[in-house]
Write a protein that holds these residues in place. Structure first.
Motif, PDB file in Angstrom:
ATOM      1  N   TYR A 177      42.359  43.290  45.593  1.00  0.00           N
ATOM      2  CA  TYR A 177      40.554  44.142  46.100  1.00  0.00           C
ATOM      3  C   TYR A 177      40.018  43.330  44.671  1.00  0.00           C
ATOM      4  O   TYR A 177      38.747  43.605  45.142  1.00  0.00           O
ATOM      5  CB  TYR A 177      41.512  45.493  45.409  1.00  0.00           C
ATOM      6  N   LEU A 198      38.492  51.411  48.854  1.00  0.00           N
ATOM      7  CA  LEU A 198      38.170  50.659  48.154  1.00  0.00           C
ATOM      8  C   LEU A 198      36.594  49.749  48.836  1.00  0.00           C
ATOM      9  O   LEU A 198      36.124  48.677  47.927  1.00  0.00           O
ATOM     10  CB  LEU A 198      39.288  50.134  48.171  1.00  0.00           C
ATOM     11  N   ILE A 217      33.889  47.352  47.122  1.00  0.00           N
ATOM     12  CA  ILE A 217      33.573  45.822  46.811  1.00  0.00           C
ATOM     13  C   ILE A 217      32.331  45.457  47.111  1.00  0.00           C
ATOM     14  O   ILE A 217      31.883  45.219  46.339  1.00  0.00           O
ATOM     15  CB  ILE A 217      34.619  45.886  48.160  1.00  0.00           C
TER      16      ILE A 217
END
Length: 520
Positions: A71, A122, A126
């Motif tokens: 991540y 997530l 990003i």
């Protein structure tokens, strides 16, 4: 004669364009959302799967730290296409708007208690950081004319917002998550990003002159990735090296037994193309001066990878250590583990001017204070911070828990190291990189930062087998020895820069203000 009426974007506040403060609060809330969520990430993944708001994903530490590494790496890698899209297509202003919208949506989705929402959130974060992060800093620089002496101080004010957002997020989001549940913490981070978006949209009239769609002339100034790849196809030696790396990447994907084998294979393929482009850039450089500086630039990239590979244990392995193995009781109240993530930003705010003044005094006395020396020193100081994690691990083995002050001391030394390296490395990079490859090399710099974050995840993941004591001890030894090795070769490396910082030294010696803050 009537006074000239200033347009909104020409107005100033405290000696700086009003647009600076619009970007200040936008970035403050963006960092609030990012670091608030980051403080909870591995804690949420490793928390037990229970009924109710405190339920986590129940993952192992290795699984959680591995995903954390992917991540944080992708957050930085996405800065490359984010910057490219802005520079070549839509401009920084629209890119920041899109990034803020994606971030708001991502944090909002993370507030939903479902595994699909977790991965989707997530992914949106990003993409959002990739669009916002590289472009909002560019807009700050665009607020000032080329030789405006206020530019450095403007960036310093801007970076106060970065660290203020990080510090307040670790405290407030961590507290909300510990009291009400993980998804309330994620939701609070999302509210922060929504506030940042509203501030940015409201302040558009103060940003009229910056971040606009690039002109045809501006687009033609940069060397494109496609141009370098076409040149690579015409060079048999470099092409052969790239093909060999790609073949190894595919082989590793077929034979590695880990859950993310193809993730590593794709990463190796990406690195193969980056390697090929870096070789082609070296081949196309003009004269020995550019080539020598390029060699030093590559070493500075290696220092960046090493530094962040060690430093980013803060959000992964050390975050878990604070949660699981640290006695966090203070006057009968248990300190939330996420609060320790605010120590870094707090120390930056408190000690950034102090560290900058130390280097300024060394320079005035004629002592070593160039970028290479600062960066190597930063790696060593950061490495020393792991000594305190070694002490913490030894205390845990003897007593079943360790004191909080070991973590605080470790974070203090890590921050001091960061203040020596982080504000310097990007500036040093811009001094050495060939001007015609500047945009591309900025992408490579952020890619190196992202790779360092992935290295941190791999190291943290190994702690489940090797043990924290061995990992922390190994990081201490490696970082200190690496920094010392750079210092041993610093004189020939300085010669290879061919005085890239000599002119800057004269200019800075005549300045009376110094203020450096860091964003990672």
């Amino acid at each position: 004669m009537a006074d000239t009426v200033k347009l909104p974007y020409q107005k100033e506040l405290f000696g700086h364009p009003v647009g600076l403060y619009v970007l200040f609060f936008t970035e403050m809330w963006e960092r609030f959302s990012y670091y608030g969520m980051r403080a909870l990430l591995v804690l949420y993944m490793t928390a037990e799967t229970l009924k109710g708001e405190q339920s986590g994903l129940g993952w192992t530490e290795g699984e959680a730290i591995a995903l954390y590494g992917w991540y944080t790496m992708l957050v930085y890698l996405m800065s490359i296409p984010g910057g490219f899209i802005a520079d070549r297509l839509i401009g920084q202003k629209k890119a920041v708007t899109i990034g803020a919208l994606l971030l708001t949506a991502g944090h909002g989705v993370l507030a939903i208690d479902a595994i699909w929402a977790y991965y989707t959130g997530l992914g949106l974060v990003i993409l959002g950081v990739g669009m916002l992060k590289p472009n909002i800093s560019t807009m700050v620089g665009g607020l000032y004319k080329q030789n405006d002496i206020r530019r450095d101080k403007g960036f310093s004010i801007f970076y106060v917002g970065i660290n203020l957002g990080s510090f307040t997020a670790s405290l407030s989001v961590g507290l909300v998550a510990s009291v009400y549940g993980w998804h309330y913490g994620f939701g609070l981070a999302g509210i922060g990003m929504l506030l940042g978006l509203l501030v940015y949209l409201y302040g558009q009239r103060f940003l009229v002159q910056v971040g606009n769609v690039p002109t045809i002339e501006e687009k033609s100034n940069d060397i494109s990735i496609g141009t370098l790849l076409s040149q690579l196809l015409k060079s048999p030696l470099q092409l052969g090296i790239v093909i060999a790396i790609i073949a190894y990447a595919v082989y590793s994907g077929l034979t590695y037994n880990g859950n993310d084998s193809w993730g590593f294979a794709i990463l190796y393929i990406f690195l193969a193309f980056v390697t090929g482009m870096m070789m082609m850039i070296y081949k196309n450089l003009n004269g020995q001066v550019e080539k020598d500086r390029y060699v030093v630039l590559l070493l500075s990239l290696l220092m960046v990878i090493v530094f962040w590979g060690c430093f980013e244990q803060m959000g992964g392995l050390m975050n878990l250590y604070a949660e699981q193995k640290t006695d966090r009781m203070l006057f009968g109240w248990e300190v939330p583990a996420a609060w320790f993530q605010g120590a870094n930003a707090g120390f930056i705010i408190l000690f950034s001017v102090f560290v900058a003044n130390i280097w300024a005094k060394r320079k005035l006395k004629g002592k070593a204070a160039d970028s290479l020396f600062k960066m190597a020193t930063g790696v060593i100081i950061m490495g020393i911070g792991f000594v305190y994690m070694v002490f913490a691990s030894m205390e845990y083995e003897n007593n079943g828990s360790s004191a909080m002050y070991w973590l605080v001391l470790a974070y203090f030394f890590h921050t001091m190291g960061e203040l020596c390296l982080s504000p310097v490395s990007l500036s040093f990079f811009t001094k050495l990189a060939p001007a015609r490859y500047m945009a591309l090399m900025m992408g490579v710099y952020w890619a190196a930062t992202g790779l360092g974050n992935k290295v941190a995840g791999v190291i943290g993941e190994s702690a489940s087998k090797a043990g924290e004591l061995n990992v922390f001890g190994g990081l201490f030894i490696f970082a200190v020895l690496f920094g010392i090795l750079v210092l041993l070769f610093i004189k020939p490396l300085r010669r290879l820069t061919h005085g890239a910082e000599d002119k800057e030294t004269i200019i800075r010696d005549n300045q009376t203000e110094g203020f450096e803050l860091s964003d990672h």
